[in-house]
Design a protein around this motif. Structure first.
Motif, short mmCIF file in Angstrom:
data_model
loop_
_atom_site.label_atom_id
_atom_site.label_comp_id
_atom_site.label_asym_id
_atom_site.label_seq_id
_atom_site.Cartn_x
_atom_site.Cartn_y
_atom_site.Cartn_z
N UNK A 1 1.24 6.67 -9.07
CA UNK A 1 2.64 6.21 -10.26
C UNK A 1 3.39 5.08 -10.27
N UNK A 2 2.76 4.03 -9.14
CA UNK A 2 3.28 2.37 -8.95
C UNK A 2 4.23 2.42 -7.66
N UNK A 3 4.39 4.01 -6.72
CA UNK A 3 5.48 4.19 -5.96
C UNK A 3 5.25 3.23 -5.21
N UNK A 4 4.15 3.41 -4.38
CA UNK A 4 2.84 2.05 -3.87
C UNK A 4 2.32 0.89 -4.35
N UNK B 1 -11.49 2.45 1.83
CA UNK B 1 -10.38 1.69 0.62
C UNK B 1 -9.20 0.36 0.71
N UNK B 2 -9.81 -0.28 -0.35
CA UNK B 2 -8.43 -1.22 -0.28
C UNK B 2 -8.66 -0.96 -1.30
N UNK B 3 -7.20 -0.71 -1.52
CA UNK B 3 -6.55 0.33 -3.36
C UNK B 3 -4.84 -1.03 -3.70
N UNK B 4 -4.92 -0.81 -5.44
CA UNK B 4 -3.81 -2.00 -5.71
C UNK B 4 -3.49 -0.55 -6.09
N UNK B 5 -2.33 -0.13 -6.83
CA UNK B 5 -1.47 0.13 -7.88
C UNK B 5 -2.11 -0.17 -9.13
N UNK B 6 -2.89 0.31 -10.52
CA UNK B 6 -3.01 -1.18 -11.68
C UNK B 6 -1.19 -1.23 -11.87
#
Length: 333
Positions: A81-84, A238-243
């Motif tokens: 959702x892009x909240x984090x 895993x290292x992750x990022x919001x698109x």
């Protein structure tokens, strides 16, 4: 006096402008699941410090450890959702079962691990592909260590997959873990990780599978009596990022973040290898009977696990599993 006041105004203006120039242009929220003193959390802080230094303070990453923003399933939804903005978490598979690929249990030693978990590897590309479809960008892996079986009862013929092991073994709520354990002859029960110590104590289960040496020492100390270093899996996050966050960053800033994550990921593998050796020695000192095996000895188990991958095909897809078989072939010793 007027000249003095003007000088003061100019000085305050310069100080104000200097303060503003040092303020971060981009602020990112970085969520983690481990306590502040855990090695994975320390890597998160190292990444935040490295990015801040390399960008001259333009990009500031605030770390939120110990599930402060929610557990890994909630955080993953927030990434979608892009909240984090960023996270270092276990990857849930309820949104796409193919994300269980990272837990496929095909890795035999740290040399293989270093190859398959590096940036640009087949596994990294696949994880980025499946995460991207969900609105999440994959940045890299954190390795906790190779896994084994922690048990309060002796396991029957642990190297023979055709023998009932005589212990009821806890597995995570993922098909890859259940399939791998049952292929080796274990009866399984799916339980939350938070319940493993209590479950072993009260007899809900006799053993815990797919756990690293460090986690076993920390969470099952005084309960486990036997440790079997089977190396049929690895504990990884895993290292992750919001698109949505990824789209807002410049190419230059993304390169800095990727570089800092790659550095931390490589360090995690080296550290995990050292920790495994140290933890096995500590287990022995604590009175735990420790069993380690050569790759040749483990081959029958690995072969049985991979033969049982056919059970994963309905959810993971036949094409993906065939790719995995080609990429991780059984190598006879």
């Amino acid at each position: 006096m007027k000249s003095f006041k003007n000088s003061l105004c100019v000085l305050f203006l310069f100080l104000f402008l200097a303060t503003c120039s040092e303020a971060a242009e981009v602020k990112l929220r970085f969520a983690g699941q481990f306590p502040k003193d855990h090695s994975a959390t320390k890597f998160m802080y190292e990444i935040a410090d490295g990015v801040k230094a390399k960008t001259g303070g333009r990009v500031e990453i605030e770390v939120f450890p110990a599930n402060k923003l929610g557990d890994y399933t909630i955080i993953y939804e927030d990434l979608m959702r892009g909240a984090v903005d960023m996270a270092l978490i276990s990857v849930p598979s309820q949104f796409d079962p193919r994300l269980e690929l990272v837990y496929l249990n095909a890795f035999a030693n740290y040399d293989v691990l270093k190859k398959e978990f590096q940036p640009g590897s087949w596994l990294s590309k696949k994880m980025n592909e499946y995460n991207t479809r969900l609105g999440v960008k994959f940045l890299g892996f954190n390795i906790e260590g190779l896994t084994g079986i922690a048990s309060k009862k002796a396991v029957r013929k642990p190297l023979d997959p055709n023998v009932n092991k005589g212990v009821l073994t806890r597995v995570p709520f993922m098909n890859v873990y259940k399939s791998a354990a049952e292929a080796q002859g274990y009866r399984t029960i799916a339980l939350p990780y938070s319940d493993i110590a209590r479950s072993m104590q009260d007899g809900t289960c006799d053993a815990v599978s797919s756990i690293s040496t460090g986690a076993a020492l920390a969470d099952l100390g005084g309960i486990m009596k036997y440790w079997y270093q089977l190396n049929y899996s690895q504990e990884t996050e895993s290292y992750l990022m919001s698109a949505k966050s990824w789209d807002k960053l410049s190419e230059e800033d993304l390169k800095v973040i990727y570089a800092e994550v790659a550095k931390a990921s490589a360090k995690s593998i080296e550290q995990a290898q050292q920790n495994d050796k140290r933890n096995l020695e500590q287990m022995k000192k604590n009175g735990v009977q420790v069993f380690t095996y050569s790759e040749t000895e483990l081959l029958p188990l690995r072969r049985a696990v991979m033969e049982n991958w056919k059970q994963l095909e309905p959810a993971m897809g036949v094409q993906l599993m065939n790719e995995a078989r080609k990429h991780f072939p059984i190598k006879e010793k």
